[in-house]
Design a protein around this motif. Structure first.
Motif, PDB file in Angstrom:
ATOM      1  N   SER A 279      18.812 -31.420  19.738  1.00 19.52           N
ATOM      2  CA  SER A 279      17.378 -31.712  19.598  1.00 19.52           C
ATOM      3  C   SER A 279      16.733 -31.758  20.970  1.00 19.52           C
ATOM      4  O   SER A 279      17.362 -32.193  21.946  1.00 19.52           O
ATOM      5  CB  SER A 279      17.188 -33.078  18.928  1.00 19.52           C
ATOM      6  N   ILE A 280      15.471 -31.289  21.016  1.00 18.34           N
ATOM      7  CA  ILE A 280      14.717 -31.335  22.278  1.00 18.34           C
ATOM      8  C   ILE A 280      13.488 -32.205  22.028  1.00 18.34           C
ATOM      9  O   ILE A 280      12.809 -32.057  21.003  1.00 18.34           O
ATOM     10  CB  ILE A 280      14.276 -29.921  22.708  1.00 18.34           C
ATOM     11  N   LEU A 281      13.232 -33.113  22.960  1.00 18.66           N
ATOM     12  CA  LEU A 281      12.053 -33.967  22.810  1.00 18.66           C
ATOM     13  C   LEU A 281      10.919 -33.394  23.662  1.00 18.66           C
ATOM     14  O   LEU A 281      11.078 -33.166  24.860  1.00 18.66           O
ATOM     15  CB  LEU A 281      12.397 -35.405  23.265  1.00 18.66           C
ATOM     16  N   LEU A 282       9.783 -33.130  23.001  1.00 19.68           N
ATOM     17  CA  LEU A 282       8.613 -32.574  23.695  1.00 19.68           C
ATOM     18  C   LEU A 282       7.579 -33.693  23.818  1.00 19.68           C
ATOM     19  O   LEU A 282       7.149 -34.252  22.807  1.00 19.68           O
ATOM     20  CB  LEU A 282       8.024 -31.415  22.892  1.00 19.68           C
ATOM     21  N   VAL A 283       7.213 -34.022  25.051  1.00 22.08           N
ATOM     22  CA  VAL A 283       6.295 -35.160  25.238  1.00 22.08           C
ATOM     23  C   VAL A 283       5.020 -34.670  25.920  1.00 22.08           C
ATOM     24  O   VAL A 283       5.060 -34.168  27.051  1.00 22.08           O
ATOM     25  CB  VAL A 283       6.961 -36.261  26.096  1.00 22.08           C
ATOM     26  N   ASP A 284       3.910 -34.797  25.228  1.00 23.91           N
ATOM     27  CA  ASP A 284       2.610 -34.403  25.796  1.00 23.91           C
ATOM     28  C   ASP A 284       1.522 -35.108  25.008  1.00 23.91           C
ATOM     29  O   ASP A 284       1.642 -35.272  23.782  1.00 23.91           O
ATOM     30  CB  ASP A 284       2.450 -32.871  25.707  1.00 23.91           C
ATOM     31  N   ASP A 285       0.440 -35.561  25.705  1.00 24.43           N
ATOM     32  CA  ASP A 285      -0.627 -36.249  24.980  1.00 24.43           C
ATOM     33  C   ASP A 285      -1.561 -35.264  24.286  1.00 24.43           C
ATOM     34  O   ASP A 285      -2.334 -35.650  23.428  1.00 24.43           O
ATOM     35  CB  ASP A 285      -1.404 -37.163  25.925  1.00 24.43           C
ATOM     36  N   ALA A 286      -1.459 -33.949  24.661  1.00 26.85           N
ATOM     37  CA  ALA A 286      -2.333 -32.954  24.025  1.00 26.85           C
ATOM     38  C   ALA A 286      -1.578 -32.218  22.919  1.00 26.85           C
ATOM     39  O   ALA A 286      -0.618 -31.485  23.195  1.00 26.85           O
ATOM     40  CB  ALA A 286      -2.810 -31.948  25.075  1.00 26.85           C
ATOM     41  N   PRO A 287      -1.993 -32.435  21.654  1.00 28.38           N
ATOM     42  CA  PRO A 287      -1.275 -31.781  20.545  1.00 28.38           C
ATOM     43  C   PRO A 287      -1.219 -30.257  20.689  1.00 28.38           C
ATOM     44  O   PRO A 287      -0.214 -29.629  20.327  1.00 28.38           O
ATOM     45  CB  PRO A 287      -2.081 -32.182  19.309  1.00 28.38           C
ATOM     46  N   ALA A 288      -2.250 -29.679  21.292  1.00 28.73           N
ATOM     47  CA  ALA A 288      -2.265 -28.216  21.436  1.00 28.73           C
ATOM     48  C   ALA A 288      -1.119 -27.769  22.331  1.00 28.73           C
ATOM     49  O   ALA A 288      -0.449 -26.752  22.057  1.00 28.73           O
ATOM     50  CB  ALA A 288      -3.599 -27.769  22.030  1.00 28.73           C
ATOM     51  N   ASN A 289      -0.859 -28.572  23.405  1.00 26.50           N
ATOM     52  CA  ASN A 289       0.251 -28.239  24.311  1.00 26.50           C
ATOM     53  C   ASN A 289       1.579 -28.308  23.582  1.00 26.50           C
ATOM     54  O   ASN A 289       2.469 -27.476  23.781  1.00 26.50           O
ATOM     55  CB  ASN A 289       0.294 -29.196  25.494  1.00 26.50           C
ATOM     56  N   LEU A 290       1.714 -29.314  22.724  1.00 23.59           N
ATOM     57  CA  LEU A 290       2.973 -29.467  21.970  1.00 23.59           C
ATOM     58  C   LEU A 290       3.177 -28.272  21.050  1.00 23.59           C
ATOM     59  O   LEU A 290       4.284 -27.729  20.955  1.00 23.59           O
ATOM     60  CB  LEU A 290       2.951 -30.763  21.149  1.00 23.59           C
TER      61      LEU A 290
END
Ligand code: ADP
Length: 550
Positions: A29-40
């Protein structure tokens, strides 16, 4: 039947490592952390072909919660986030031992200035990608870490599989050895689970089974019905308390034949003391048990015979008393009628009869005394007297019968005591008779005594044949003789002597090296007063006086 190995893993959860996963199929599993949903969403699109589970987190806090909850192969972490920024999240990930080595790739729109890059690496980044990023570069970087993670996991799985295989092999060998040993021993052996359910019985134990095929593993079925309740009680107590048990009980040998066994159960524990199971063994003690029973029966018979003999001796001695006294009276009358002439027949014969009757009367008295002592019926008549008077009196009397000996008396005058004077006369007479009898070459015999606080002690010492140390105790037993029948005597004198001394609350012992010429010394130690209740007022006053003198 379940194997011992299976028994040690009761839920049967085993993996033998034969189906090891291929690297690509290992989940990651890879955790993607960003406050912008578009970036995620953009990141998901880029990483989707890598065949990994992609988990989103919209803030630093959410990222930390997710990391706590599951294992990740890699974290892609946006640096610039409101609230907790990427650097802080990375520091916290590094600080936790279980995630300290989790790879983190920082994603940032900020400049490529070296100071900024350093800050990222200082906080534990393994790489640093500046937005907007090239999708193929990002994918290939991530795939390197994914690959590394999966290979590490594979190696771990292989190591675990190897460990398991070695453990299974060891357990298989142990089980083999256990079976080999248990099948070859003469004992019956059962194995049970922690719950008490039996799952193994060796050949001998199976043969105790009531079933024709002998395929029962149950211990209780093998036990005699009269013993099974007790065994059941002990077994259930052992299971509850986790403690060993032991019981002598009968086990089935054949249809109608039962043999005595000693049955022992012990818990098998691991290093932490947890009970893994139970081993119960039963050892055949039938012969020993039979021998014990024979011995008990023989002892019982012997005791009865002994009691019958004692009763006979007591009765016979009692019955002999009156004919003996009549005989003595008649013999003395006859001598008197003959004008006391005992120089020739028949006067000489009557005198001989008189002396022999005396001997028999003494013997009868001894037998009666032994019987009284045995039944605790020796009564005492205490009186106050000076031990020195008694010792001189007995010594003088005995001196008259012993021309080859010199009896010396050294008891200090004023050694008062309250005791049965007649019985102590008997004690001294017995000891002096022995001293004379067992010093056939003659010589000096010393009678000594002294006061010792609340006690008095006296002794009789000879220079005769001595008594071997191994006989120092047995000579006080009934008919106990240290020198056979050579010197005459029945072996009753010291039994009576000791009985009298014990009745006074005292003790008697002998000291002798057992060498001819070195002789023996018999000691008697008594309380100065045996029982104040039997003293008269005068007696008590006399005793107080005696104490003052002493
Ligand atoms: P016995 O009538 O045989 O003398 P006792 O009970 O008085 O019976 O003594 C038991 C045995 O103790 C004797 O047979 C003898 O072997 C041993 N014994 C007792 N007194 C002496 C002594 N003074 N010297 C050597 N042996 C003694």
């Amino acid at each position: 039947m379940q194997t011992l190995h299976e028994a040690s893993e009761p839920n049967g959860s085993r993996s033998n490592g034969r189906h090891l996963a291929r690297v690509e199929s290992i989940p990651a599993s890879i955790l993607l952390v960003d406050d912008a949903p578009a970036n995620l969403t953009a990141l998901e699109a880029v990483l989707e072909p890598l065949d990994a589970r992609l988990v989103r987190a919209n803030s630093g806090e959410e990222a930390l919660w997710k990391i706590l909850a599951e294992e990740f192969a890699l974290v892609l972490l946006d640096v610039q986030m409101p609230g907790m920024d990427g650097f802080r999240v990375a520091s916290m990930i590094r600080a936790r031992p279980s995630t300290s080595t989790l790879p983190i790739i920082f994603l940032t729109a900020l400049s490529r200035e070296p100071s900024h890059v350093f800050k990222g690496y200082e906080h534990g980044a393994v790489d640093y990608i500046v937005k907007p990023f090239d999708p193929s570069v990002l994918r290939s970087k991530v795939s390197v870490f994914l690959d590394l993670y999966r290979k590490t996991k594979l190696i771990e799985q292989q190591a675990e599989a190897l460990r398991l295989k070695e453990r299974q092999e060891l357990e298989r060998r142990n089980e083999h050895r256990f079976r080999g040993v248990t099948e070859s021993v003469a004992d019956c052996i059962w194995a049970a689970r922690p719950s008490g359910a039996f799952y193994y019985a060796n050949r001998n134990a199976r043969q105790c089974s009531p079933r024709p095929a002998g395929d029962s593993f149950s211990l209780l079925e093998a036990v005699h019905p009269e013993d099974s309740t007790e065994l059941e009680r002990l077994w259930s107590h052992a299971l509850n308390a986790g403690e060993p048990f032991e019981l002598e009980c009968r086990m089935r040998h054949s249809e109608e034949d039962w043999r005595w066994h000693i049955t022992r159960g012990v818990p098998e524990c691991d290093e932490d003391g947890r009970i893994l199971g139970w081993i119960v063994s039963a050892t055949d003690i039938h012969r020993r048990k039979q021998a014990e029973e024979t011995l008990v029966a023989a002892e019982q018979q012997l005791r009865l015979a002994n009691e019958a003999k004692d009763a006979f001796l007591a009765a016979a001695s009692h019955e002999l008393r009156s004919p003996l006294s009549i005989l003595k009276a008649q013999a003395q009358l006859a001598v008197r009628r003959l004008g006391n002439d005992t120089s020739d027949f028949p006067g000489k014969a009557f005198a001989l009869i008189d002396r022999q009757v005396d001997r028999m009367a003494r013997l009868v008295e001894e037998l009666l005394d032994v019987s009284r002592i045995q039944h605790g019926r020796l009564s005492l008549e205490p009186e106050q007297f000076d031990l020195a008077d008694l010792a001189f009196e007995v010594s003088e009397r005995m001196q008259m019968t012993a021309s080859a000996h010199e009896i010396r008396c050294e008891v200090p005058r004023g050694t008062f005591l309250t005791a049965d004077r007649g019985r102590l006369d008997q004690v001294l007479t017995n000891l002096l008779t022995n001293a004379i009898r067992y010093s056939p070459g003659g010589g000096e015999i010393l009678v000594g005594g002294e006061a010792l606080g609340h006690e008095v002690r006296f002794f009789v010492r000879d220079r005769g044949i001595g008594i071997p140390p191994e006989n120092h105790r047995t000579i006080f037993e009934r008919f106990g003789r240290a020198h056979g029948s050579r010197y005459g005597g029945l072996g009753l004198g010291l039994t009576i002597t000791e009985g009298i001394v014990l009745q006074h609350g005292g003790r008697i012992w002998v000291e002798s090296e057992g060498e001819h010429g070195k002789g023996s010394t018999f000691y008697v130690q008594l309380p100065r007063s045996i029982d104040s209740e039997v003293l008269t007022t005068d007696g008590m006053a006399a005793e107080a006086n005696a104490n003052a003198v002493a």
